[in-house]
Design an enzyme around this catalytic site. Structure first.
Site, PDB file in Angstrom:
ATOM      1  N   GLU A   1       0.819  -1.212   0.000  1.00  0.00           N
ATOM      2  CA  GLU A   1       0.000   0.000   0.000  1.00  0.00           C
ATOM      3  C   GLU A   1       0.853   1.262   0.000  1.00  0.00           C
ATOM      4  O   GLU A   1       0.693   2.151  -0.839  1.00  0.00           O
ATOM      5  CB  GLU A   1      -0.936   0.006   1.200  1.00  0.00           C
ATOM      6  CG  GLU A   1      -1.840   1.229   1.285  1.00  0.00           C
ATOM      7  CD  GLU A   1      -2.973   1.179   0.283  1.00  0.00           C
ATOM      8  OE1 GLU A   1      -2.842   1.833  -0.777  1.00  0.00           O
ATOM      9  OE2 GLU A   1      -3.972   0.499   0.546  1.00  0.00           O
TER      10      GLU A   1
ATOM     11  N   SER B   1      -6.986   1.587  -4.456  1.00  0.00           N
ATOM     12  CA  SER B   1      -5.804   2.070  -3.754  1.00  0.00           C
ATOM     13  C   SER B   1      -4.829   2.724  -4.729  1.00  0.00           C
ATOM     14  O   SER B   1      -4.034   3.578  -4.341  1.00  0.00           O
ATOM     15  CB  SER B   1      -5.096   0.916  -3.034  1.00  0.00           C
ATOM     16  OG  SER B   1      -5.853   0.456  -1.947  1.00  0.00           O
TER      17      SER B   1
ATOM     18  N   ASP C   1       1.229   4.028  -3.086  1.00  0.00           N
ATOM     19  CA  ASP C   1       0.759   5.406  -2.926  1.00  0.00           C
ATOM     20  C   ASP C   1       1.881   6.412  -3.144  1.00  0.00           C
ATOM     21  O   ASP C   1       1.711   7.420  -3.840  1.00  0.00           O
ATOM     22  CB  ASP C   1       0.167   5.603  -1.528  1.00  0.00           C
ATOM     23  CG  ASP C   1      -1.101   4.793  -1.309  1.00  0.00           C
ATOM     24  OD1 ASP C   1      -1.666   4.291  -2.299  1.00  0.00           O
ATOM     25  OD2 ASP C   1      -1.521   4.675  -0.144  1.00  0.00           O
TER      26      ASP C   1
END
Length: 586
Positions: A281, A501, A285
């Protein structure tokens, strides 16, 4: 995962109890109730009547009924006050609980037998706390208090199951957003060869694909005055070696560059556990967020929660808004972290309460099921996002990856429970909050989308092509972006990643660059963008998506169609058009 029942769930709630039909207590007023235990919780035992619990009363916020109109006043492009965002002091003063509310609830508690010294007011005067026994709490909340009800939003701990972001081996929390849980990114596995040519964008998504697709060829000029924040929750963490590996292949001038980390309540970059579940994650990002805004724009990483307590969305909101904090830290000690944390390895400092300045754009790729929370609790949290909008902050949340189903494919049953074989659509929160911008995904993603069971349709959506059966519910997502086959460096290898995401930080980067251009001309930041992007004048700023569905709950879900739809929202952003339209506003 071991769970236990909140000690006073038997209230059903809270201020009146589920036995409201009993003629003996028919004079009592039902404030809230819950007919079921949310997914991830089990009923194991009832606490002893003499057990001590911290009973907290969330005091009603005056003027909160006007917050939507006040937010539109600074966010709607037709408003003469567009862009005239509020100061933090103005927000705090506008919504601070009244002296009448404080004294009414305090007097009621004392008259009900609570000694005055046990009634404590939080530093921000938003909560009253009483250390009580289970028996005393039950008696209090089954009292005749109709004159008190209007001064109280809700009481904890009662029927509220705020989702706590925690390590999987810790108990009594729903570990949304953590390894193997929630709406985090998914992967199709490692790849041997990275393809960086435009002709190969159908096989792998890389920064040049996104720049070309969305027209994001822009070099920032206001970097020092602008800000872009990405939120991660411990134990999620990025690896600098992975950032450098990605930068070497796709970024100019970013090798060796780290985001500016702001630690909230002990947040840190853990390196004990390293795998896609722990690093995927954050790496995703930051690699795409930092690359798309270039080295000319610093990116702030809000790293939230220590390794023991973990964190919740409220933990982050507390750090941004001191008026949202409760007495002595934590919004609900049975749900939210309590600091100092005396456990081995815990954060021993005081809770970060109003100590963090929010970035102009904040992107969060986590979420949980709306049904996990009571309506009152969700509304209280949602109003905090409205306050951020008043300050000029754009808040983005991913819409989820399970189509019309909730996290882990759970759907609702007629009695309100959530199971894998449920048949009723299960919306995501905070994506359904009308004061955030919900980001879906295109390509092979089952983009989360549909209609809220808690929030009404906001004014800005009433002119869009909204086609649910009632026409009265908040619809989501608001927009979308590519969410498939992102090449991400994870633990020394390139891996293909997909999910909302991925799409959310990309939209955040695009909006950050629009802010840059506006700031360079002396204009305000975008703030809450929904009233603007739904307006007629912004129709050309998005590329409509008309094919695809978002399956779930044993159905094909909704279908993408011309105009807004509950799969891809308004469509995907096109930076040159959006930039021109936003620069034309004052």
């Amino acid at each position: 995962m071991r769970s236990f029942l909140l000690p006073v769930l038997s209230f059903t709630l809270g201020l009146a109890a589920s036995a409201i039909a009993d003629p003996i207590i028919s004079r009592w007023q039902l404030h809230e109730k819950r007919s079921h235990i949310p997914a991830g919780w089990t009923r194991e035992r009832t606490l002893d009547p003499s057990a001590s619990i911290p009973l907290r009363f969330a005091l009603a916020q005056p003027n909160i009924e006007h917050i939507e109109a006040q937010l539109y006043e600074v966010s709607h492009p037709d408003s003469p006050n567009y862009g005239n965002h509020w100061s933090p002091g103005q927000v705090a003063a506008k919504f601070a609980p009244s002296t009448e509310s404080i004294e009414t609830v305090r007097t009621w508690l004392i008259e009900s037998g609570v000694e005055p010294h046990r009634v404590k007011i939080s530093p921000t005067k938003g909560w009253l706390e009483v250390t009580s026994t289970v028996e005393e709490a039950e008696n209090l909340l089954l009292a005749e208090y109709h004159h008190v009800g209007p001064h109280v939003d809700f009481v904890t701990p009662t029927i509220h199951f705020d989702v706590k972001i925690r390590k999987r081996n810790q108990h009594n929390r729903v570990p949304i957003g953590q390894p193997g849980q929630g709406s985090g990114p998914k992967t199709t596995g490692a790849v041997q060869d990275i393809i960086s040519q435009l002709k190969d964008c159908d096989k792998q998504t890389t920064p040049i694909c996104l720049r070309t697709l969305y027209g994001l060829w822009y070099q920032p000029v206001s970097g020092k005055n602008n800000s872009y924040g990405i939120v991660e929750y411990t134990p999620q963490a990025y690896l600098q070696s992975d950032l450098d590996m990605f930068a070497k292949n796709f970024s100019t001038g970013l090798e060796g560059v780290s985001p500016t980390m702001v630690s909230i309540d002990g947040g840190y970059l853990q390196t004990t556990n390293m795998s896609f579940d722990y690093n995927g994650e954050s790496n995703l990002d930051l690699q795409y967020g930092m690359t798309l805004v270039t080295k000319g724009q610093d990116v702030t990483l809000y790293q939230v929660g220590d390794a023991v307590e973990g964190a919740s969305f409220n933990t982050f909101l507390d750090a941004l808004d001191g008026d949202y904090c409760t007495y002595d830290g934590g919004d609900d000690p049975s749900q939210d972290p309590v600091y100092p944390d005396t456990a081995d390895g815990g954060y021993t400092g005081t809770e970060d309460c109003g100590t963090v300045k929010p970035a102009n754009v904040i992107s969060t790729s986590s979420g949980y099921n709306e049904a996990d929370l009571s309506a009152a609790y969700a509304i209280r949290q949602c109003n905090e996002y409205a306050k951020l909008g008043l300050l000029g902050v754009t808040v983005l949340y991913s819409s989820g990856d399970s189509g019309v189903a909730g996290s882990n494919g759970y759907c609702l049953n007629p009695d309100g429970t959530q199971t894998a074989d449920g048949a009723i659509f299960n919306p995501s929160f905070p994506a359904t909050c009308p004061y955030v911008t919900s980001v879906g995904a295109t390509q092979i993603i089952y983009s989360g989308g549909g209609f809220s069971n808690y929030f009404g349709m906001p004014d800005y959506q009433k002119g869009a092509n909204i086609y649910n059966s009632t026409g009265t519910s908040r619809a989501y997502p608001d927009l979308s972006a590519n969410g498939a086959n992102y090449a991400v460096a994870v633990d020394g290898n390139f891996t293909l990643v997909y999910g909302t995401s991925a799409s959310t930080p990309v939209v955040g980067a695009i909006l950050t660059m629009v802010n840059d251009a506006r700031l360079a001309l002396g204009k305000s930041t975008l703030g809450f963008i929904n009233p603007t992007i739904y307006s007629v004048d912004f129709a050309g700023g998005f590329k409509d998506v008309t094919n695809g569905t978002n399956p779930g709950c044993g159905t094909v879900g909704f279908n993408a169609t011309k105009g807004w739809d509950p799969v891809t929202g308004l469509g995907t952003p096109y930076f040159p058009s959006l930039l021109a339209k936003w620069l034309a506003l004052k």
